[in-house]
Design a protein around this motif. Structure first.
Motif, PDB file in Angstrom:
ATOM      1  N   ASP A  96       0.865  -1.183   0.000  1.00 49.63           N
ATOM      2  CA  ASP A  96       0.000   0.000   0.000  1.00 49.63           C
ATOM      3  C   ASP A  96       0.897   1.227   0.000  1.00 49.63           C
ATOM      4  O   ASP A  96       1.866   1.293   0.769  1.00 49.63           O
ATOM      5  CB  ASP A  96      -0.892   0.033   1.246  1.00 49.63           C
ATOM      6  CG  ASP A  96      -2.075  -0.922   1.155  1.00 49.63           C
ATOM      7  OD1 ASP A  96      -2.304  -1.490   0.071  1.00 49.63           O
ATOM      8  OD2 ASP A  96      -2.765  -1.088   2.180  1.00 49.63           O
ATOM      9  N   THR A  98       2.056   4.492   1.198  1.00 53.18           N
ATOM     10  CA  THR A  98       1.818   5.155   2.487  1.00 53.18           C
ATOM     11  C   THR A  98       1.618   6.655   2.348  1.00 53.18           C
ATOM     12  O   THR A  98       1.158   7.305   3.289  1.00 53.18           O
ATOM     13  CB  THR A  98       2.992   4.890   3.451  1.00 53.18           C
ATOM     14  OG1 THR A  98       4.185   5.333   2.831  1.00 53.18           O
ATOM     15  CG2 THR A  98       3.084   3.416   3.803  1.00 53.18           C
ATOM     16  N   SER A 114      -4.204   3.424   4.671  1.00 46.55           N
ATOM     17  CA  SER A 114      -4.380   2.863   6.017  1.00 46.55           C
ATOM     18  C   SER A 114      -5.822   3.057   6.497  1.00 46.55           C
ATOM     19  O   SER A 114      -6.381   2.192   7.173  1.00 46.55           O
ATOM     20  CB  SER A 114      -3.390   3.495   6.992  1.00 46.55           C
ATOM     21  OG  SER A 114      -3.554   4.898   7.017  1.00 46.55           O
ATOM     22  N   GLU A 118      -8.847   0.050   7.317  1.00 47.21           N
ATOM     23  CA  GLU A 118      -9.643  -0.029   8.551  1.00 47.21           C
ATOM     24  C   GLU A 118     -11.141   0.120   8.295  1.00 47.21           C
ATOM     25  O   GLU A 118     -11.944  -0.208   9.156  1.00 47.21           O
ATOM     26  CB  GLU A 118      -9.192   1.065   9.519  1.00 47.21           C
ATOM     27  CG  GLU A 118      -7.776   0.893  10.022  1.00 47.21           C
ATOM     28  CD  GLU A 118      -7.296   2.093  10.827  1.00 47.21           C
ATOM     29  OE1 GLU A 118      -8.103   3.013  11.084  1.00 47.21           O
ATOM     30  OE2 GLU A 118      -6.108   2.113  11.182  1.00 47.21           O
ATOM     31  N   CYS A 137      -3.450   1.224  -3.359  1.00 50.16           N
ATOM     32  CA  CYS A 137      -3.662   0.534  -2.077  1.00 50.16           C
ATOM     33  C   CYS A 137      -3.777  -0.960  -2.420  1.00 50.16           C
ATOM     34  O   CYS A 137      -4.800  -1.607  -2.181  1.00 50.16           O
ATOM     35  CB  CYS A 137      -4.932   1.042  -1.388  1.00 50.16           C
ATOM     36  SG  CYS A 137      -4.984   2.815  -1.110  1.00 50.16           S
ATOM     37  N   THR A 140      -4.480  -3.643   0.469  1.00 49.19           N
ATOM     38  CA  THR A 140      -5.829  -3.445   1.013  1.00 49.19           C
ATOM     39  C   THR A 140      -6.900  -3.866   0.001  1.00 49.19           C
ATOM     40  O   THR A 140      -7.875  -4.523   0.348  1.00 49.19           O
ATOM     41  CB  THR A 140      -6.041  -1.963   1.401  1.00 49.19           C
ATOM     42  OG1 THR A 140      -5.098  -1.641   2.424  1.00 49.19           O
ATOM     43  CG2 THR A 140      -7.437  -1.709   1.899  1.00 49.19           C
TER      44      THR A 140
END
Length: 145
Positions: A96, A98, A114, A118, A137, A140
């Motif tokens: 991913d 950042t 991030s 979530e 990403c 994810t």
């Protein structure tokens, strides 16, 4: 003795009475001194009228400190999938990004990978080949190839 209605030809050495405490109803002639070029050290107690817009004679120092605007923030809008494949230097491994920030909506604003990891409920919308998070990403979104 009573005062006369016309002035005398010669002035008396001593005034006939003391100055009044209150100002007269009739203003005096123009000011006795010319205006100064610099402001006084202490402000006067006289109220001044507020004027609209900038003054005709700017002051040396501003009365209100200048506010430095914040640096502009670049927002990356969601776009369609690129027509050419992404070069291998963008994401050489399956990770991913950042630093990548993408727009979600006006309530959530911009978010990172991030956040997307979530908030699984947004992955169905953002982890599709027509959205950039799909390409940046990658872990994810499960889009590693």
């Amino acid at each position: 003795l009573s005062p006369t209605t016309s002035p005398s030809e010669t002035s008396s050495a001593v005034p006939s009475h003391s100055p009044t405490v209150l100002p007269s109803e009739i203003p005096s002639t123009p000011p006795s001194e010319s205006p100064t070029t610099l402001p006084s050290e202490t402000p006067t107690s006289a109220e001044t009228e507020l004027q609209e817009g900038p003054s005709q004679s700017p002051s040396v120092a501003p009365s209100v400190p200048m506010i430095t605007p914040p640096a502009p923030v670049a927002l990356i809008a969601r776009t369609m999938v690129p027509t050419a494949p992404l070069p291998p230097t963008v994401s050489p491994t399956c990770v991913d990004d950042t630093f990548y920030v993408f727009w979600v909506n006006y309530e959530l604003k911009s978010q990172k990978c991030s956040w997307l990891a979530e908030n699984r409920e947004y992955q169905a919308v953002l982890c599709v080949p027509t959205e950039l998070p799909y390409f940046l990403c990658r872990v994810t979104c499960g889009s590693c190839q």
